[in-house]
Design an enzyme around this catalytic site. Structure first.
Site, short mmCIF file in Angstrom:
data_model
loop_
_atom_site.label_atom_id
_atom_site.label_comp_id
_atom_site.label_asym_id
_atom_site.label_seq_id
_atom_site.Cartn_x
_atom_site.Cartn_y
_atom_site.Cartn_z
N THR A 163 0.87 -1.18 0.00
CA THR A 163 0.00 0.00 0.00
C THR A 163 0.91 1.23 0.00
OG1 THR A 163 -0.26 -0.25 2.39
CG2 THR A 163 -2.02 -1.10 1.00
N LYS A 191 3.37 -6.97 4.13
CA LYS A 191 3.15 -5.55 3.83
C LYS A 191 2.59 -4.89 5.09
CE LYS A 191 -0.19 -3.51 3.23
NZ LYS A 191 -1.20 -2.79 4.09
N THR A 214 -2.91 -1.82 7.88
CA THR A 214 -3.02 -3.28 8.00
C THR A 214 -1.71 -4.00 7.72
OG1 THR A 214 -5.36 -3.42 7.51
CG2 THR A 214 -4.02 -5.30 6.84
N GLU A 246 6.41 4.56 7.04
CA GLU A 246 6.49 5.90 6.48
C GLU A 246 6.48 6.94 7.56
OE1 GLU A 246 4.38 7.26 3.23
OE2 GLU A 246 4.47 5.36 2.15
N ASN A 252 -0.74 11.00 7.92
CA ASN A 252 -1.99 10.53 8.49
C ASN A 252 -3.03 11.62 8.65
OD1 ASN A 252 -1.65 7.59 9.09
ND2 ASN A 252 0.22 8.43 9.99
#
Lengths: 403, 403
Positions: B164, B187, B198, B278, B398
């Protein structure tokens, strides 16, 4: 059933009076020199009686600061005559020398006021891990005692001297029709600058109430106010809430009414702390209702309040109900995931665990206030947690300036 | 006693091979069209046997996504023949229609492979609260089946299609001297973009091992690896770890050796997830040792890993031991606050609960790796939690892009 979200039952509280709103108390705030800035950093609140009742709640952090260890002993006998507070240094993680500093501070205050050191509560706030300079304490005693007065200006001086990264002093007071009063001041709560996340609160009352009742009422009021103001989930080594009773009004307060007034004062101070949390761009009020118990409701609200993903979404003005549900799902509360409703600022963005009304109707960009309602649909209890969003300024405050 | 910090016992793992490192497996990854970007978003891993053993661990979040509800049923009988995974949509909080989509996906894969739908695990990752388009699933089935192959390139394609906001695919493999192998891909993990936090993991082995042993080993390996990679404390609605056994090597692996190999593969994948989180500027490894139990050690390490004040300090390159102690103090672990030592990147900045060696010796600005050692001095157990710092980029990822 709809949530009430109103601890203190809507009793009328003013915020321009503080610890001297109750008769029998004097207060002062001066610059002793703990802060390099030269701002006020030393405060004193004295109970002139006739009663010397006290209740107190301290941090449950097991790495408790020296003044907390000292003050727990002071209040144990139900008698306290004064609270001395400094900003500019937490005196935490300072070992036996740090404890000796708190002890000596109480002795110096006691000698100046002609009371016993064992009746003097000590509170400190500031950086962790550094010794508090005793010479600064010594130099501050005479001025802080000399400045004691019982007017509103003196209460404000005390409230100002305990500020760390607070931008405004926090006060609240309630005056009962029967003639007794409750006054308070506070500083801190989370989202503050490095190592300064301590909450210090001093509350006074001139109602005639024994220490055992003060303690019981304080614990209950704190559990529904300060304990539910959860800015960043971090618990300080120095958190202290002290309630002193002078009995000077000559009026014996009815306990339920006193509890309600005390809760209203605590609620006002708690929301002022959240509102002034540095780095925050939104005040977030999270109420879980229709829960099977108040504990369940508080667990759910707190879980959402501690979700960094939810808090950053709010900073981005995004009414992200998926992150609310993700946080709710980590709790042990009774609910059915397929029955959950989430309402944000009046729009039910999640209904029965799925997408609800269009979130286009939620405009978080133009308001500081965010109200999140979580309907568990399984009971009749509720609980509210007050928190903030997680912002760039929070990261900046707590990283860039922290050496 | 010094900490070992080495789950998997130092077994040699490669990271350029993945789920096809074990014989008996084919994999593929293609673009079906779930992602607006046109990047690969549909993956398949098929177990060609002769065994069809399976172990699995799912999110404990009670708001679990539709594919999690489906896949729990699939693995219940200890038999799984394939795992189909999509990125670009979590299919979470989507109600009965969402469950039907997962069910239909399994049926379509089953029909194409000529196996039962009840042997097909389904995994989804992406935004919460939106229905997954069934026409996109239908369109992807033939291409993803046609692309199946057993070479390393096919494993890499699958690992790429489940990404993702991951910047690199994550793979790990171990080849035993006895001739059996373990391969895996992963992932996600926290600190990712909106609602995409997730973690999905597929692991394969060609060792001859029954499902009951696979399950036992997987639970133990996860408890010491993925469960201890705690990037932002948020738990997804979709987290899934699936371990399939083909038995194709014809070799019955010794259970302790298999567990060690599996743990080494999981540890490699977990640290790759943390390293790619990230917004992070530091990988933080927190080890608590000399605890009376492993649970105590894990509780202490996790408490520090979840302190926003500590995490922002690390972002500011500040070895702030006071914030470490504040977090330790909130736990129920056995320790004496006046005995705690904290060592950051080799410098004991806190000794016996007080200031230790000069933190000038700790240079966090020039390294991504931060190693925090907390010595409780009361026992002989240890546990490590892997996390990240809390940065401006985390807030940005976010919040700013979250609508």
């Amino acid at each position: 059933m709809h949530p009430s979200q109103n601890p203190g039952g809507g009793m009328s509280v003013v915020t321009d009076r503080g610890v001297t709103a109750a008769s029998g108390f004097r207060a002062s705030g001066i610059t002793a020199g703990f802060k390099p800035s030269g701002n006020p950093d030393f405060a004193l609140v004295v109970n002139d009686g006739p009663q010397t009742a006290v209740g107190a709640v301290f941090t449950t952090n097991r790495v408790a600061a020296a003044p907390v260890h000292w003050s727990r002993q002071v209040v144990a006998d139900g008698t306290t005559r004064a609270v001395v507070l400094n900003s500019g240094g937490a005196n935490a993680c300072t070992g036996p020398q740090g404890f000796q500093t708190s002890h000596t501070t109480a002795e110096l205050v006691g000698a100046a006021l002609e009371i016993g050191a064992g009746d003097v509560v000590v509170c400190s706030t500031g950086l962790i891990g550094e010794q508090l300079p005793l010479e600064t304490v010594r130099g501050g005693i005479d001025p802080v005692v000399a400045a004691l007065a019982e007017d509103d200006a003196a209460g404000l001086s005390a409230a100002t001297a305990i500020m760390t990264t607070d931008t405004v002093p926090k006060q609240a007071a309630y005056v009962s029709p029967e003639g007794w009063s409750v006054g308070g001041m506070a500083k801190g709560a989370g989202m503050l600058a490095p190592g300064l996340a301590t909450m210090l609160v001093v509350i006074t009352t001139d109602a005639q109430i024994p220490s055992s009742v003060l303690q019981r009422c304080l614990e209950e009021a704190c559990s529904r106010t300060f304990d539910r103001a959860d800015s960043d989930g971090c618990m300080s080594t120095n958190d202290t809430v002290v309630l002193m009773g002078s009995g000077a009004s000559g009026v014996a307060a009815d306990e339920p009414e006193f509890l309600q007034a005390l809760t209203a004062v605590c609620h006002s101070l708690a929301t002022q702390l959240i509102h002034d949390a540095e780095g925050a761009s939104h005040d977030v009020v999270i109420t879980t209702y229709n829960a099977v118990s108040e504990d369940d409701a508080a667990e759910v609200s707190r879980s959402v309040a501690r979700s960094n993903l939810f808090k950053t979404a709010i900073f981005g003005n995004d009414p992200n109900w998926g992150r609310v549900l993700s946080a709710v799902g980590t709790t042990q509360a009774v609910f059915d995931p397929d029955e959950l409703d989430v309402t944000i600022n009046g729009v039910t963005v999640c209904r029965d665990g799925m997408i609800g009304d269009s979130r286009d109707g939620v405009d978080l960009a133009s308001t500081r206030q965010v109200e999140v309602l979580i309907d568990l649909k399984v009971g009749s209890h509720e609980a509210t947690i007050w928190t903030n969003d997680l912002t760039h300024d929070y990261v900046e405050e707590n990283s860039a300036y922290s050496t």
